[in-house]
Design a protein around this motif. Sequence first.
Motif, short mmCIF file in Angstrom:
data_model
loop_
_atom_site.label_atom_id
_atom_site.label_comp_id
_atom_site.label_asym_id
_atom_site.label_seq_id
_atom_site.Cartn_x
_atom_site.Cartn_y
_atom_site.Cartn_z
N MET A 1 6.73 8.27 5.85
CA MET A 1 5.40 8.34 6.43
C MET A 1 4.96 6.95 6.87
O MET A 1 5.08 5.98 6.11
N GLY A 2 4.46 6.88 8.08
CA GLY A 2 4.01 5.60 8.62
C GLY A 2 2.54 5.62 8.99
O GLY A 2 1.97 6.69 9.25
N TRP A 3 1.93 4.45 8.97
CA TRP A 3 0.59 4.25 9.50
C TRP A 3 0.68 3.28 10.68
O TRP A 3 1.37 2.25 10.59
N PHE A 4 -0.02 3.62 11.72
CA PHE A 4 -0.12 2.78 12.91
C PHE A 4 -1.60 2.65 13.27
O PHE A 4 -2.43 3.41 12.78
N ARG A 5 -1.90 1.70 14.14
CA ARG A 5 -3.28 1.57 14.60
C ARG A 5 -3.30 1.13 16.06
O ARG A 5 -2.35 0.50 16.54
N GLN A 6 -4.39 1.49 16.72
CA GLN A 6 -4.55 1.10 18.11
C GLN A 6 -5.98 0.65 18.35
O GLN A 6 -6.93 1.42 18.19
N ALA A 7 -6.10 -0.63 18.69
CA ALA A 7 -7.40 -1.20 19.01
C ALA A 7 -7.69 -1.01 20.50
O ALA A 7 -6.75 -0.83 21.29
N PRO A 8 -8.96 -1.05 20.89
CA PRO A 8 -9.29 -0.85 22.31
C PRO A 8 -8.57 -1.85 23.20
O PRO A 8 -8.57 -3.06 22.93
N GLY A 9 -7.94 -1.34 24.23
CA GLY A 9 -7.25 -2.20 25.17
C GLY A 9 -5.92 -2.75 24.71
O GLY A 9 -5.31 -3.57 25.40
N LYS A 10 -5.47 -2.31 23.54
CA LYS A 10 -4.20 -2.81 23.00
C LYS A 10 -3.24 -1.66 22.77
O LYS A 10 -3.62 -0.50 22.69
N GLU A 11 -1.97 -2.02 22.64
CA GLU A 11 -0.96 -1.03 22.33
C GLU A 11 -1.02 -0.64 20.86
O GLU A 11 -1.49 -1.41 20.02
N ARG A 12 -0.53 0.54 20.58
CA ARG A 12 -0.47 0.99 19.20
C ARG A 12 0.53 0.12 18.45
O ARG A 12 1.62 -0.18 18.95
N GLU A 13 0.17 -0.29 17.23
CA GLU A 13 1.03 -1.19 16.45
C GLU A 13 1.28 -0.64 15.06
O GLU A 13 0.48 0.07 14.48
N PHE A 14 2.43 -1.02 14.54
CA PHE A 14 2.85 -0.64 13.20
C PHE A 14 1.97 -1.31 12.15
O PHE A 14 1.62 -2.49 12.28
N VAL A 15 1.65 -0.55 11.09
CA VAL A 15 0.89 -1.09 9.97
C VAL A 15 1.72 -1.06 8.69
O VAL A 15 1.89 -2.09 8.03
N ALA A 16 2.23 0.11 8.32
CA ALA A 16 2.97 0.25 7.07
C ALA A 16 3.79 1.53 7.11
O ALA A 16 3.50 2.45 7.86
N VAL A 17 4.81 1.55 6.25
CA VAL A 17 5.66 2.73 6.12
C VAL A 17 6.07 2.89 4.66
O VAL A 17 6.23 1.89 3.95
N ILE A 18 6.22 4.15 4.24
CA ILE A 18 6.69 4.45 2.90
C ILE A 18 7.76 5.52 3.01
O ILE A 18 7.60 6.51 3.72
N ARG A 19 8.86 5.31 2.30
CA ARG A 19 9.94 6.28 2.30
C ARG A 19 9.84 7.19 1.08
O ARG A 19 8.96 7.03 0.23
N SER A 20 10.76 8.12 0.99
CA SER A 20 10.70 9.12 -0.07
C SER A 20 10.83 8.49 -1.44
O SER A 20 10.24 8.97 -2.41
N GLY A 21 11.60 7.41 -1.55
CA GLY A 21 11.76 6.73 -2.81
C GLY A 21 10.63 5.77 -3.12
O GLY A 21 10.70 5.02 -4.09
N GLU A 22 9.60 5.81 -2.26
CA GLU A 22 8.38 5.00 -2.39
C GLU A 22 8.62 3.53 -2.09
O GLU A 22 7.77 2.70 -2.42
#
Length: 123
Positions: free
Chosen positions: A34-55
């Motif tokens: 599972m990943g989290w991404f974010r997109q600010a106004p006028g910017k491309e979507r960017e990676f924030v964090a990811v967690i795998r099944s093994g945490e």
Amino acid sequence: QVQLVESGGGLVQAGGSLRLSCAASGRTFSSYAMGWFRQAPGKEREFVAVIRSGESTYYADSVKGRFTISRDNAKNTVYLQMNSLKPEDTAVYYCAADPQGRYLLRDQDYDYWGQGTQVTVSS
């Protein structure tokens, strides 16, 4: 098919905290990355964090030490605890799922996305 629903966004002052949640469908959620991404106004979507099944987790440098990604497999939910928020964290935050459980850092590699939740940090 995986459905994702984010919640927990809002308006917070700089230095404050928020916890985002992402509820997922699917019987094998525990195997998803599972990943989290974010997109600010006028910017491309960017990676924030990811967690795998093994945490195991991985963070963008911009949030390392301030944000924590976690999961509760019993609830089919992934969380993003955001502390020491800054105005530059203002964005729409999205969760994404990879049922194959891979460590994916690029948004184009994810097939399943939530609708996003707005986070606004005031100065």
